[in-house]
Motif scaffolding. Structure first.
Motif, PDB file in Angstrom:
ATOM      1  N   GLU A 112      12.504   2.933 -15.880  1.00  0.00           N
ATOM      2  CA  GLU A 112      13.581   3.663 -15.206  1.00  0.00           C
ATOM      3  C   GLU A 112      13.029   4.541 -14.086  1.00  0.00           C
ATOM      4  O   GLU A 112      13.552   4.563 -12.972  1.00  0.00           O
ATOM      5  N   ALA A 113      11.951   5.254 -14.350  1.00  0.00           N
ATOM      6  CA  ALA A 113      11.333   6.114 -13.327  1.00  0.00           C
ATOM      7  C   ALA A 113      10.748   5.276 -12.194  1.00  0.00           C
ATOM      8  O   ALA A 113      10.886   5.625 -11.019  1.00  0.00           O
ATOM      9  N   ALA A 114      10.096   4.159 -12.531  1.00  0.00           N
ATOM     10  CA  ALA A 114       9.509   3.294 -11.504  1.00  0.00           C
ATOM     11  C   ALA A 114      10.601   2.675 -10.640  1.00  0.00           C
ATOM     12  O   ALA A 114      10.472   2.578  -9.417  1.00  0.00           O
ATOM     13  N   THR A 161       0.815  -1.220   0.000  1.00  0.00           N
ATOM     14  CA  THR A 161       0.000   0.000   0.000  1.00  0.00           C
ATOM     15  C   THR A 161       0.847   1.268   0.000  1.00  0.00           C
ATOM     16  O   THR A 161       0.523   2.221  -0.705  1.00  0.00           O
ATOM     17  N   GLU A 162       1.919   1.285   0.777  1.00  0.00           N
ATOM     18  CA  GLU A 162       2.733   2.504   0.873  1.00  0.00           C
ATOM     19  C   GLU A 162       3.851   2.540  -0.160  1.00  0.00           C
ATOM     20  O   GLU A 162       4.009   3.531  -0.872  1.00  0.00           O
ATOM     21  N   THR A 163       4.621   1.464  -0.273  1.00  0.00           N
ATOM     22  CA  THR A 163       5.740   1.459  -1.214  1.00  0.00           C
ATOM     23  C   THR A 163       5.258   1.390  -2.653  1.00  0.00           C
ATOM     24  O   THR A 163       5.699   2.161  -3.496  1.00  0.00           O
ATOM     25  N   LEU A 164       4.333   0.459  -2.937  1.00  0.00           N
ATOM     26  CA  LEU A 164       3.828   0.331  -4.305  1.00  0.00           C
ATOM     27  C   LEU A 164       2.617   1.215  -4.573  1.00  0.00           C
ATOM     28  O   LEU A 164       2.256   1.432  -5.719  1.00  0.00           O
ATOM     29  N   GLY A 165       1.965   1.706  -3.521  1.00  0.00           N
ATOM     30  CA  GLY A 165       0.857   2.641  -3.687  1.00  0.00           C
ATOM     31  C   GLY A 165      -0.454   2.027  -4.141  1.00  0.00           C
ATOM     32  O   GLY A 165      -1.296   2.724  -4.708  1.00  0.00           O
ATOM     33  N   LEU A 166      -0.667   0.746  -3.887  1.00  0.00           N
ATOM     34  CA  LEU A 166      -1.929   0.124  -4.295  1.00  0.00           C
ATOM     35  C   LEU A 166      -3.043   0.505  -3.327  1.00  0.00           C
ATOM     36  O   LEU A 166      -2.859   0.452  -2.111  1.00  0.00           O
ATOM     37  N   PRO A 167      -4.213   0.873  -3.834  1.00  0.00           N
ATOM     38  CA  PRO A 167      -5.324   1.261  -2.961  1.00  0.00           C
ATOM     39  C   PRO A 167      -6.017   0.056  -2.322  1.00  0.00           C
ATOM     40  O   PRO A 167      -6.154  -1.001  -2.949  1.00  0.00           O
ATOM     41  N   VAL A 168      -6.450   0.236  -1.074  1.00  0.00           N
ATOM     42  CA  VAL A 168      -7.180  -0.809  -0.358  1.00  0.00           C
ATOM     43  C   VAL A 168      -8.634  -0.788  -0.810  1.00  0.00           C
ATOM     44  O   VAL A 168      -9.296   0.253  -0.769  1.00  0.00           O
ATOM     45  N   ILE A 169      -9.139  -1.936  -1.230  1.00  0.00           N
ATOM     46  CA  ILE A 169     -10.551  -2.088  -1.591  1.00  0.00           C
ATOM     47  C   ILE A 169     -11.324  -2.579  -0.375  1.00  0.00           C
ATOM     48  O   ILE A 169     -12.393  -2.085  -0.064  1.00  0.00           O
ATOM     49  N   ALA A 170     -10.761  -3.573   0.309  1.00  0.00           N
ATOM     50  CA  ALA A 170     -11.404  -4.131   1.499  1.00  0.00           C
ATOM     51  C   ALA A 170     -10.349  -4.817   2.353  1.00  0.00           C
ATOM     52  O   ALA A 170      -9.352  -5.324   1.837  1.00  0.00           O
ATOM     53  N   LEU A 197      -5.719  -2.767  -8.684  1.00  0.00           N
ATOM     54  CA  LEU A 197      -4.750  -2.418  -9.721  1.00  0.00           C
ATOM     55  C   LEU A 197      -5.467  -1.553 -10.753  1.00  0.00           C
ATOM     56  O   LEU A 197      -6.684  -1.678 -10.930  1.00  0.00           O
ATOM     57  N   PRO A 198      -4.747  -0.683 -11.441  1.00  0.00           N
ATOM     58  CA  PRO A 198      -5.396   0.247 -12.370  1.00  0.00           C
ATOM     59  C   PRO A 198      -6.234  -0.411 -13.459  1.00  0.00           C
ATOM     60  O   PRO A 198      -7.191   0.176 -13.940  1.00  0.00           O
ATOM     61  N   ASP A 199      -5.906  -1.649 -13.847  1.00  0.00           N
ATOM     62  CA  ASP A 199      -6.667  -2.307 -14.918  1.00  0.00           C
ATOM     63  C   ASP A 199      -7.901  -3.043 -14.403  1.00  0.00           C
ATOM     64  O   ASP A 199      -8.585  -3.716 -15.156  1.00  0.00           O
ATOM     65  N   GLY A 200      -8.179  -2.934 -13.094  1.00  0.00           N
ATOM     66  CA  GLY A 200      -9.340  -3.586 -12.518  1.00  0.00           C
ATOM     67  C   GLY A 200      -9.034  -4.912 -11.841  1.00  0.00           C
ATOM     68  O   GLY A 200      -9.858  -5.432 -11.098  1.00  0.00           O
ATOM     69  N   LEU A 248      13.855   2.597  -5.510  1.00  0.00           N
ATOM     70  CA  LEU A 248      15.160   2.820  -4.882  1.00  0.00           C
ATOM     71  C   LEU A 248      15.090   3.944  -3.858  1.00  0.00           C
ATOM     72  O   LEU A 248      15.682   3.852  -2.779  1.00  0.00           O
ATOM     73  N   ALA A 249      14.337   5.003  -4.155  1.00  0.00           N
ATOM     74  CA  ALA A 249      14.183   6.124  -3.234  1.00  0.00           C
ATOM     75  C   ALA A 249      13.469   5.717  -1.953  1.00  0.00           C
ATOM     76  O   ALA A 249      13.626   6.359  -0.912  1.00  0.00           O
ATOM     77  N   LYS A 250      12.691   4.632  -2.020  1.00  0.00           N
ATOM     78  CA  LYS A 250      11.989   4.122  -0.838  1.00  0.00           C
ATOM     79  C   LYS A 250      12.759   3.000  -0.153  1.00  0.00           C
ATOM     80  O   LYS A 250      12.237   2.319   0.714  1.00  0.00           O
ATOM     81  N   GLY A 251      14.008   2.789  -0.579  1.00  0.00           N
ATOM     82  CA  GLY A 251      14.855   1.794   0.060  1.00  0.00           C
ATOM     83  C   GLY A 251      14.680   0.372  -0.421  1.00  0.00           C
ATOM     84  O   GLY A 251      15.153  -0.563   0.220  1.00  0.00           O
ATOM     85  N   VAL A 252      14.010   0.183  -1.558  1.00  0.00           N
ATOM     86  CA  VAL A 252      13.804  -1.159  -2.103  1.00  0.00           C
ATOM     87  C   VAL A 252      14.949  -1.482  -3.058  1.00  0.00           C
ATOM     88  O   VAL A 252      15.245  -0.704  -3.969  1.00  0.00           O
ATOM     89  N   ALA A 253      15.593  -2.612  -2.858  1.00  0.00           N
ATOM     90  CA  ALA A 253      16.664  -3.055  -3.757  1.00  0.00           C
ATOM     91  C   ALA A 253      16.058  -3.456  -5.100  1.00  0.00           C
ATOM     92  O   ALA A 253      15.086  -4.218  -5.143  1.00  0.00           O
TER      93      ALA A 253
END
Length: 133
Positions: free
Chosen positions: A86-88, A24-33, A49-52, A93-98
């Motif tokens: 590259e941006a993703a 939810t925080e690192t990848l930013g996925l929204p909670v449905i339930a 996920l954005p595609d449903g 990396l900015a969030k500390g993920v290898a």
């Protein structure tokens, strides 16, 4: 039978709170339930996920570790489509993920990279086609 698409992927987490924060925080996925099932002492978290499609996270006490490498049978990895790998990758990396170095798929000529969730599940960022604008 006419399959309509992917509905969800289910993941059993070793540490539910850690995995919940990652997805939810690192990848930013929204909670449905989010549901706690007392009879199983188990959490179930539905993420959008954005595609449903959905990602379902589960916690089960005492769940065994699943072998992942080298090339164990079963789910090899979960790939997320991104517009700019590259941006993703830089955002992770900015969030500390290898994150592994970005490579180019010799079959599709698309750029991709791998990283892992808190339980070591291999995750991929795959640079997808952009819709015509």
């Amino acid at each position: 039978m006419d399959l309509l698409g992917l509905h969800h992927v289910a993941i059993i987490c070793g540490d539910y709170a850690r995995s919940r924060a990652f997805y939810t925080e690192t990848l930013g996925l929204p909670v449905i339930a989010e549901t706690y099932r007392a009879s199983r002492d188990s959490w179930k978290l539905d993420l959008g996920l954005p595609d449903g499609a959905r990602l379902e996270l589960f916690s089960f006490p005492g769940a065994p570790h699943r072998p992942s490498r080298p090339e164990a049978q079963g789910l090899r990895h979960l790939a997320f489509a991104v517009a700019d790998v590259e941006a993703a990758s830089a955002a992770l990396l900015a969030k500390g993920v290898a994150v592994e170095p970005i490579r180019t798929d010799s079959l599709t000529d698309r750029r991709f990279t791998f990283f892992a969730d808190p339980d070591g599940l291999p995750l991929e960022l795959y640079e997808a086609d952009q819709p015509a604008g």
